[in-house]
Design a protein around this motif. Structure first.
Motif, PDB file in Angstrom:
ATOM      1  N   ILE A 114       2.430  13.045   4.156  1.00 46.12           N
ATOM      2  CA  ILE A 114       3.499  12.253   4.679  1.00 46.12           C
ATOM      3  C   ILE A 114       3.842  11.480   3.524  1.00 46.12           C
ATOM      4  N   ALA A 115       2.825  10.660   2.648  1.00 48.91           N
ATOM      5  CA  ALA A 115       3.235   9.838   1.620  1.00 48.91           C
ATOM      6  C   ALA A 115       4.155  10.420   0.714  1.00 48.91           C
ATOM      7  N   GLY A 116       3.844  11.644   0.282  1.00 53.32           N
ATOM      8  CA  GLY A 116       4.502  12.328  -0.651  1.00 53.32           C
ATOM      9  C   GLY A 116       5.925  12.807  -0.122  1.00 53.32           C
ATOM     10  N   LEU A 117       6.115  13.278   1.075  1.00 56.11           N
ATOM     11  CA  LEU A 117       7.346  13.790   1.593  1.00 56.11           C
ATOM     12  C   LEU A 117       8.372  12.643   1.914  1.00 56.11           C
ATOM     13  N   VAL A 118       7.835  11.465   2.156  1.00 57.71           N
ATOM     14  CA  VAL A 118       8.633  10.242   2.316  1.00 57.71           C
ATOM     15  C   VAL A 118       8.952   9.458   0.733  1.00 57.71           C
ATOM     16  N   GLN A 119       8.306   9.866  -0.182  1.00 54.47           N
ATOM     17  CA  GLN A 119       8.693   9.428  -1.441  1.00 54.47           C
ATOM     18  C   GLN A 119       9.743  10.442  -2.028  1.00 54.47           C
ATOM     19  N   GLY A 120       9.634  11.564  -1.931  1.00 56.79           N
ATOM     20  CA  GLY A 120      10.560  12.841  -2.248  1.00 56.79           C
ATOM     21  C   GLY A 120      11.654  12.478  -1.430  1.00 56.79           C
ATOM     22  N   LEU A 121      11.734  12.212  -0.295  1.00 63.10           N
ATOM     23  CA  LEU A 121      12.874  12.132   0.458  1.00 63.10           C
ATOM     24  C   LEU A 121      13.748  10.772  -0.260  1.00 63.10           C
ATOM     25  N   ALA A 122      13.093   9.653  -0.168  1.00 63.78           N
ATOM     26  CA  ALA A 122      13.432   8.463  -0.703  1.00 63.78           C
ATOM     27  C   ALA A 122      14.102   8.523  -2.173  1.00 63.78           C
ATOM     28  N   GLN A 171       0.762   2.178  -4.162  1.00 68.56           N
ATOM     29  CA  GLN A 171       1.353   1.126  -5.283  1.00 68.56           C
ATOM     30  C   GLN A 171       2.651   0.893  -4.718  1.00 68.56           C
ATOM     31  N   PHE A 172       3.602   1.915  -4.687  1.00 69.63           N
ATOM     32  CA  PHE A 172       4.930   1.606  -4.221  1.00 69.63           C
ATOM     33  C   PHE A 172       4.967   1.104  -3.006  1.00 69.63           C
ATOM     34  N   TYR A 173       3.975   1.306  -1.872  1.00 65.78           N
ATOM     35  CA  TYR A 173       4.065   0.455  -0.790  1.00 65.78           C
ATOM     36  C   TYR A 173       3.749  -0.906  -0.919  1.00 65.78           C
ATOM     37  N   LYS A 174       2.912  -1.157  -1.984  1.00 67.87           N
ATOM     38  CA  LYS A 174       2.536  -2.563  -2.181  1.00 67.87           C
ATOM     39  C   LYS A 174       3.768  -3.351  -2.637  1.00 67.87           C
ATOM     40  N   ASP A 175       4.639  -2.524  -3.524  1.00 68.97           N
ATOM     41  CA  ASP A 175       5.874  -3.196  -3.944  1.00 68.97           C
ATOM     42  C   ASP A 175       6.604  -3.604  -2.530  1.00 68.97           C
ATOM     43  N   VAL A 176       6.864  -2.665  -1.685  1.00 64.81           N
ATOM     44  CA  VAL A 176       7.532  -3.019  -0.426  1.00 64.81           C
ATOM     45  C   VAL A 176       7.027  -4.137   0.461  1.00 64.81           C
ATOM     46  N   GLN A 177       5.664  -4.318   0.315  1.00 70.74           N
ATOM     47  CA  GLN A 177       5.104  -5.449   0.995  1.00 70.74           C
ATOM     48  C   GLN A 177       5.480  -6.617   0.266  1.00 70.74           C
ATOM     49  N   ASP A 178       5.354  -6.571  -0.968  1.00 67.36           N
ATOM     50  CA  ASP A 178       5.795  -7.623  -2.104  1.00 67.36           C
ATOM     51  C   ASP A 178       7.443  -8.075  -1.647  1.00 67.36           C
ATOM     52  N   MET A 179       8.211  -7.255  -1.132  1.00 66.91           N
ATOM     53  CA  MET A 179       9.491  -7.504  -0.888  1.00 66.91           C
ATOM     54  C   MET A 179       9.753  -8.036   0.634  1.00 66.91           C
ATOM     55  N   GLY A 180       8.545  -8.276   1.426  1.00 67.81           N
ATOM     56  CA  GLY A 180       8.609  -9.003   2.659  1.00 67.81           C
ATOM     57  C   GLY A 180       8.596  -7.569   3.640  1.00 67.81           C
ATOM     58  N   ILE A 214      -8.011   4.282   3.218  1.00 72.98           N
ATOM     59  CA  ILE A 214      -8.845   5.090   3.504  1.00 72.98           C
ATOM     60  C   ILE A 214      -9.132   6.469   2.816  1.00 72.98           C
ATOM     61  N   CYS A 215      -8.112   7.187   2.971  1.00 72.84           N
ATOM     62  CA  CYS A 215      -7.808   8.361   2.009  1.00 72.84           C
ATOM     63  C   CYS A 215      -8.481   8.134   0.501  1.00 72.84           C
ATOM     64  N   LEU A 216      -7.924   7.116  -0.066  1.00 73.00           N
ATOM     65  CA  LEU A 216      -8.422   7.042  -1.611  1.00 73.00           C
ATOM     66  C   LEU A 216      -9.905   6.667  -1.679  1.00 73.00           C
ATOM     67  N   ASP A 217     -10.592   5.719  -0.622  1.00 75.69           N
ATOM     68  CA  ASP A 217     -11.744   5.637  -0.439  1.00 75.69           C
ATOM     69  C   ASP A 217     -12.737   6.749  -0.339  1.00 75.69           C
ATOM     70  N   GLU A 218     -12.007   7.911   0.628  1.00 73.16           N
ATOM     71  CA  GLU A 218     -12.768   9.062   0.690  1.00 73.16           C
ATOM     72  C   GLU A 218     -12.882   9.920  -0.269  1.00 73.16           C
ATOM     73  N   VAL A 245      -0.849  11.343  -6.939  1.00 71.49           N
ATOM     74  CA  VAL A 245       0.523  10.857  -6.149  1.00 71.49           C
ATOM     75  C   VAL A 245       0.112   9.829  -5.052  1.00 71.49           C
ATOM     76  N   THR A 246      -0.555  10.120  -4.423  1.00 74.17           N
ATOM     77  CA  THR A 246      -0.949   9.131  -3.351  1.00 74.17           C
ATOM     78  C   THR A 246      -1.551   7.774  -3.963  1.00 74.17           C
ATOM     79  N   ALA A 247      -2.298   7.819  -4.924  1.00 74.80           N
ATOM     80  CA  ALA A 247      -2.637   6.300  -5.432  1.00 74.80           C
ATOM     81  C   ALA A 247      -1.229   5.519  -5.872  1.00 74.80           C
ATOM     82  N   LEU A 248      -0.332   6.472  -6.562  1.00 71.24           N
ATOM     83  CA  LEU A 248       1.006   5.955  -6.997  1.00 71.24           C
ATOM     84  C   LEU A 248       1.859   5.267  -5.677  1.00 71.24           C
ATOM     85  N   ILE A 249       1.897   6.093  -4.650  1.00 74.74           N
ATOM     86  CA  ILE A 249       2.861   5.828  -3.770  1.00 74.74           C
ATOM     87  C   ILE A 249       2.031   4.652  -2.865  1.00 74.74           C
TER      88      ILE A 249
END
Length: 289
Positions: A180-188, A265-274, A245-249, A259-263
């Motif tokens: 899902i993470a990869g799909l949403v980033q690609g769609l965005a 961090q992209f979600y962290k950017d969204v958190q930083d945006m509120g 959880i995925c990255l820990d496993e 790609v998952t690790a990168l996305i």
């Protein structure tokens, strides 16, 4: 009709428990950390509420849980007032939390020693899937317990599959979130590119969604993404928990998830945006800052 307990009445658990009562016709007792929500659920749907997980689980055939994380899950199972303190022999505990495979294996071992069964059974389909009773459930555990529990789980699901032994359900859910993470980033990125190119996004999606690029995310999220609406759906905070959880496993099993690790961090950017509680499709908002 079975006797059932449901522990955790969040945005997923509340409607899932309701389907067990109303669609499945089961005798349901609920527990929630905030007792007022359990009282409200009973006022709406009937059944009973309990003051502790142990009280809710006593003498039940099936006990479901849908809580926040590994620590919450341990609290409602093996904690001092946890369900494992009172479950009867031969009962089945079904955990719908998205948690680690490690905690699933740990709790399955506890259950086995105590004479009952444990199934890790995370779900996919989001709040809408829970409310409509059409979740996908990925299960780890023993075949006999799965076969016995499946008709009850189907009260809130349209797909229920046994993926392997304890932990396999959680591992399958990790794959779901990675994809899902990869799909949403690609769609965005696609929508962002299309806007910059001056294209009509609705026309674009109407065409490409019928081809190889089509996905659930494209069909169900492109309109709100194009309109910049994110105040709904599966929250960014929850997705970051799941990707963690995925990255820990992956660190444990040696899988490479660049790609998952990168996305993540992209979600962290969204958190930083509120955008902590924005829908996961808000990856587009990061590109449009």
């Amino acid at each position: 009709m079975a006797t059932v307990a449901f522990l955790g009445l969040g945005v997923m658990g509340y409607p899932m428990a309701a389907h067990l009562k109303n669609k499945g016709g089961h005798d349901v007792t609920v527990y929630n950390r905030t007792g007022a929500k359990a009282e409200r659920w009973v006022a709406e749907h009937g059944g009973r509420f309990a003051a502790t997980p142990a009280e809710a689980a006593r003498d039940k055939d099936f006990v479901f849980s849908c809580v926040g994380n590994d620590d919450d899950l341990r609290s409602v199972t093996i904690g001092p007032d946890g369900a494992f303190q009172s479950m009867k022999k031969g009962a089945i505990f079904i955990d719908n939390t998205t948690a680690s495979a490690q905690v699933a294996r740990e709790l399955a071992a506890h259950a086995d020693k105590a004479g009952f069964s444990f199934l890790d059974a995370p779900v996919s389909g989001g709040q809408a899937g829970a409310e409509n009773g059409v979740l996908t459930v990925m299960v780890g555990g023993e075949q006999a317990a799965f076969d016995h529990a499946r008709p009850v789980i189907e009260s809130f699901a349209r797909m229920v599959g046994l993926m392997g032994p304890a932990g396999a359900g959680q591992l399958t859910k990790m794959i779901n979130q990675i994809a899902i993470a990869g799909l949403v980033q690609g769609l965005a990125e696609g929508i962002h590119f299309g806007k910059k190119a001056g294209l009509d996004i609705e026309k674009v999606v109407d065409v490409i969604s019928k081809g190889a690029a089509g996905s659930w995310q494209m069909e169900n999220r492109h309109k709100t993404m194009n309109e910049g609406k994110y105040d709904f759906g599966f929250a960014v905070d929850w997705m970051r928990k799941d990707l963690g959880i995925c990255l820990d496993e992956a660190d444990r099993n040696g899988a490479k998830l660049p790609v998952t690790a990168l996305i993540d961090q992209f979600y962290k950017d969204v958190q930083d945006m509120g955008g902590n509680r924005w829908d996961t499709s808000s990856l587009l908002a990061r590109l449009e800052r």
